[in-house]
Design a protein around this motif. Structure first.
Motif, mmCIF file in Angstrom:
data_model
loop_
_atom_site.group_PDB
_atom_site.id
_atom_site.type_symbol
_atom_site.label_atom_id
_atom_site.label_comp_id
_atom_site.label_asym_id
_atom_site.label_seq_id
_atom_site.Cartn_x
_atom_site.Cartn_y
_atom_site.Cartn_z
ATOM 1 N N CYS A 65 0.826 -1.214 0.000
ATOM 2 C CA CYS A 65 0.000 0.000 0.000
ATOM 3 C C CYS A 65 0.855 1.257 0.000
ATOM 4 O O CYS A 65 0.443 2.306 -0.521
ATOM 5 C CB CYS A 65 -0.931 -0.007 1.208
ATOM 6 S SG CYS A 65 -2.210 -1.274 1.147
ATOM 7 N N TYR A 66 2.053 1.171 0.564
ATOM 8 C CA TYR A 66 2.984 2.301 0.569
ATOM 9 C C TYR A 66 3.355 2.703 -0.861
ATOM 10 O O TYR A 66 3.576 3.883 -1.156
ATOM 11 C CB TYR A 66 4.230 1.919 1.358
ATOM 12 C CG TYR A 66 5.353 2.917 1.280
ATOM 13 C CD1 TYR A 66 5.343 4.067 2.052
ATOM 14 C CD2 TYR A 66 6.440 2.698 0.417
ATOM 15 C CE1 TYR A 66 6.377 4.986 1.971
ATOM 16 C CE2 TYR A 66 7.473 3.598 0.343
ATOM 17 C CZ TYR A 66 7.437 4.746 1.114
ATOM 18 O OH TYR A 66 8.461 5.656 1.026
ATOM 19 N N LEU A 67 3.434 1.716 -1.757
ATOM 20 C CA LEU A 67 3.695 2.023 -3.161
ATOM 21 C C LEU A 67 2.424 2.413 -3.906
ATOM 22 O O LEU A 67 2.423 3.333 -4.723
ATOM 23 C CB LEU A 67 4.326 0.805 -3.857
ATOM 24 C CG LEU A 67 5.698 0.348 -3.384
ATOM 25 C CD1 LEU A 67 6.138 -0.880 -4.177
ATOM 26 C CD2 LEU A 67 6.734 1.457 -3.511
ATOM 27 N N LEU A 68 1.336 1.712 -3.611
ATOM 28 C CA LEU A 68 0.124 1.831 -4.411
ATOM 29 C C LEU A 68 -0.643 3.135 -4.164
ATOM 30 O O LEU A 68 -0.993 3.858 -5.103
ATOM 31 C CB LEU A 68 -0.778 0.623 -4.147
ATOM 32 C CG LEU A 68 -2.103 0.572 -4.900
ATOM 33 C CD1 LEU A 68 -1.869 0.538 -6.399
ATOM 34 C CD2 LEU A 68 -2.915 -0.632 -4.453
ATOM 35 N N ILE A 69 -0.908 3.457 -2.917
ATOM 36 C CA ILE A 69 -1.799 4.581 -2.599
ATOM 37 C C ILE A 69 -1.185 5.934 -2.987
ATOM 38 O O ILE A 69 -1.829 6.729 -3.693
ATOM 39 C CB ILE A 69 -2.197 4.551 -1.116
ATOM 40 C CG1 ILE A 69 -3.009 3.274 -0.825
ATOM 41 C CG2 ILE A 69 -2.997 5.801 -0.745
ATOM 42 C CD1 ILE A 69 -3.355 3.088 0.630
ATOM 43 N N PRO A 70 0.042 6.276 -2.549
ATOM 44 C CA PRO A 70 0.595 7.590 -2.931
ATOM 45 C C PRO A 70 0.753 7.751 -4.440
ATOM 46 O O PRO A 70 0.511 8.835 -4.973
ATOM 47 C CB PRO A 70 1.955 7.618 -2.224
ATOM 48 C CG PRO A 70 1.837 6.636 -1.117
ATOM 49 C CD PRO A 70 0.954 5.557 -1.631
ATOM 50 N N CYS A 71 1.149 6.673 -5.122
ATOM 51 C CA CYS A 71 1.332 6.763 -6.573
ATOM 52 C C CYS A 71 -0.014 6.937 -7.285
ATOM 53 O O CYS A 71 -0.112 7.676 -8.267
ATOM 54 C CB CYS A 71 2.057 5.528 -7.089
ATOM 55 S SG CYS A 71 2.542 5.621 -8.821
ATOM 56 N N SER A 72 -1.056 6.276 -6.776
ATOM 57 C CA SER A 72 -2.394 6.432 -7.357
ATOM 58 C C SER A 72 -2.873 7.871 -7.216
ATOM 59 O O SER A 72 -3.417 8.462 -8.162
ATOM 60 C CB SER A 72 -3.382 5.479 -6.684
ATOM 61 O OG SER A 72 -2.991 4.143 -6.850
ATOM 62 N N LEU A 73 -2.681 8.443 -6.038
ATOM 63 C CA LEU A 73 -3.072 9.840 -5.833
ATOM 64 C C LEU A 73 -2.266 10.777 -6.727
ATOM 65 O O LEU A 73 -2.797 11.769 -7.239
ATOM 66 C CB LEU A 73 -2.884 10.213 -4.359
ATOM 67 C CG LEU A 73 -3.806 9.500 -3.366
ATOM 68 C CD1 LEU A 73 -3.442 9.884 -1.940
ATOM 69 C CD2 LEU A 73 -5.265 9.845 -3.646
ATOM 70 N N TYR A 74 -0.990 10.447 -6.913
ATOM 71 C CA TYR A 74 -0.136 11.272 -7.782
ATOM 72 C C TYR A 74 -0.660 11.254 -9.222
ATOM 73 O O TYR A 74 -0.719 12.294 -9.879
ATOM 74 C CB TYR A 74 1.299 10.745 -7.734
ATOM 75 C CG TYR A 74 2.255 11.467 -8.641
ATOM 76 C CD1 TYR A 74 2.833 12.675 -8.264
ATOM 77 C CD2 TYR A 74 2.582 10.936 -9.889
ATOM 78 C CE1 TYR A 74 3.708 13.345 -9.105
ATOM 79 C CE2 TYR A 74 3.452 11.590 -10.737
ATOM 80 C CZ TYR A 74 4.011 12.803 -10.344
ATOM 81 O OH TYR A 74 4.873 13.454 -11.177
#
Length: 402
Positions: A65-74
């Motif tokens: 989730c550390y990779l997935l969530i911030p990158c999705s928001l970006y």
């Protein structure tokens, strides 16, 4: 061991030291999956070990989730360039696939345990040295597949997560007068600005750890399938060895034709019953869960490898993608060989209607065995070729548009 006369192999008793042979089959998969909390615990495991496994699971979920969530928001909040959004869909889909695989492997821990118990039973009850040698050859082959799969995956990881971001010069934020390492998975500034030191270095290091994890999940899934598939192929090799000695018998086999036929048919049925679980239980869900099968079939098998290979030009991913199809072809071809061997033996020397058993074995061996991605698309060389043609066409379209 008892030495037999003539050129016959050594007859073995039930192997009391079978654990070392079991370890030959499962050692690399156990090491890899246990480090991620995915290896099924035995029934007598302590509460502390169960708690520690759950703790590992929580950490792994957090890293994905550390990779997935911030990158999705970006992608959806920060990026305004459509081509840059398309480029970032590759790593996002890979993260989603890793999350689905990880969760699914946890849910199907009982299935994995059952397959491992099946391997243990086969090693424990082997009674002939020639059969053991066949199983050892296949176990070593399975270990080589695991090694090759890990090599290709982590070669891609090394280039994408280390060589590219660290090989370039640090980026400069002129408005802030700072230099920073570009993130492999960009962070949305609505969460935190990772351009400042030491936040930049800390977050980049955590991304590397998370990258090791998501690649390990993919390696673990493919390697688990390879291990079980190769073991099933080894059992079919043993079955073919039994078929060769059906007419005249062998020192470890029944003295009667009926007894030998019963053993062969029982072994064949046992292998066929286990194939749907042993070979691709880790690649597809049960038929009842149609929606989950669709998501995993499309995302996990196709889009994961297709987009990641296209959008990042990561040729190593191509090899891992191809492993699924090679495993499928390996099992299907081995099943057909059982029918061929049934015909090539001296079945005409069997008395009376006992030769009819060979007809049944040939019919079962020639029946179509299909492995699918989510019960939607068959995993075959033809399908693989179609995906590659589509990927090349899509790549040409992207290059033309850009």
């Amino acid at each position: 061991m008892q030495k037999l006369r003539g050129n016959d192999k050594k007859l073995l008793t039930v192997d009391s030291s079978y654990e070392k042979h079991v370890n030959l089959s499962i050692q690399w998969n156990r090491l890899l999956l246990k480090s991620m909390g995915l290896w099924p615990n035995s029934s007598n495991v302590s509460f502390i070990e169960k708690y520690f496994t759950r703790l590992i699971n929580a950490v792994c979920y957090g890293l994905i989730c550390y990779l997935l969530i911030p990158c999705s928001l970006y992608v959806f909040l920060d990026v305004k360039n459509i081509f840059k959004e398309i480029k970032l869909f590759g790593p996002l889909i890979f993260c989603v696939a890793a999350l689905l695989k990880y969760h699914w492997l946890i849910l199907h821990g009982d299935d994995i345990r059952m397959c491992v118990d099946h391997i243990k039973w086969d090693w424990k009850n082997i009674t002939y040295e020639e059969d053991r040698e066949i199983m050892e050859i296949n176990a070593n082959f399975g270990n080589r597949i695991v090694t090759v799969c890990a090599f290709f995956m982590y070669t891609g990881f090394t280039f994408y997560f280390l060589v590219v971001p660290l090989g370039l010069e640090k980026m400069v934020a002129e408005d802030l007068n700072v230099t920073f390492i570009p993130m492999v998975f960009p962070f949305s500034r609505f969460i935190i600005d990772v351009r400042y030191s030491p936040i930049n270095e800390i977050f980049f290091s955590i991304q590397i750890i998370a990258g090791v994890l998501i690649h390990a999940i993919t390696v673990g899934a493919c390697s688990l399938a390879a291990m079980f598939a190769v073991h099933a192929c080894g059992q079919m090799d043993v079955l073919m060895s039994w078929l060769v000695h059906l007419t005249d018998g062998r020192s470890d086999m029944s003295k009667t034709v009926d007894g030998r036929i019963a053993s062969i048919v029982n072994q064949h049925v046992r292998i066929l019953k286990q194939l749907p679980i042993i070979v691709f239980q880790i690649l597809r869900d049960r038929r009842e869960n149609t929606s989950a099968s669709i998501v995993r079939g499309i995302i996990s098998v196709y889009l994961e490898s297709l987009f990641r290979w296209i959008l990042h030009n990561n040729g190593m991913e191509f090899e891992q993608f191809n492993d699924y199809y090679n495993i499928r072809e390996l099992v299907v071809e081995q099943c057909k060989k059982v029918g061929e061997v049934s015909y090539m033996i001296e079945w005409y020397r069997l008395p009376g209607n006992k030769k009819l058993c060979c007809v049944l074995i040939m019919a079962m061996s020639n029946s179509s065995i299909k492995f699918t991605a989510g019960n939607i698309v068959e995993l075959s060389i033809d399908t693989f070729s179609s995906v590659i043609r589509t990927s090349v066409a899509f790549l040409n379209a992207l290059r033309t548009l850009s």
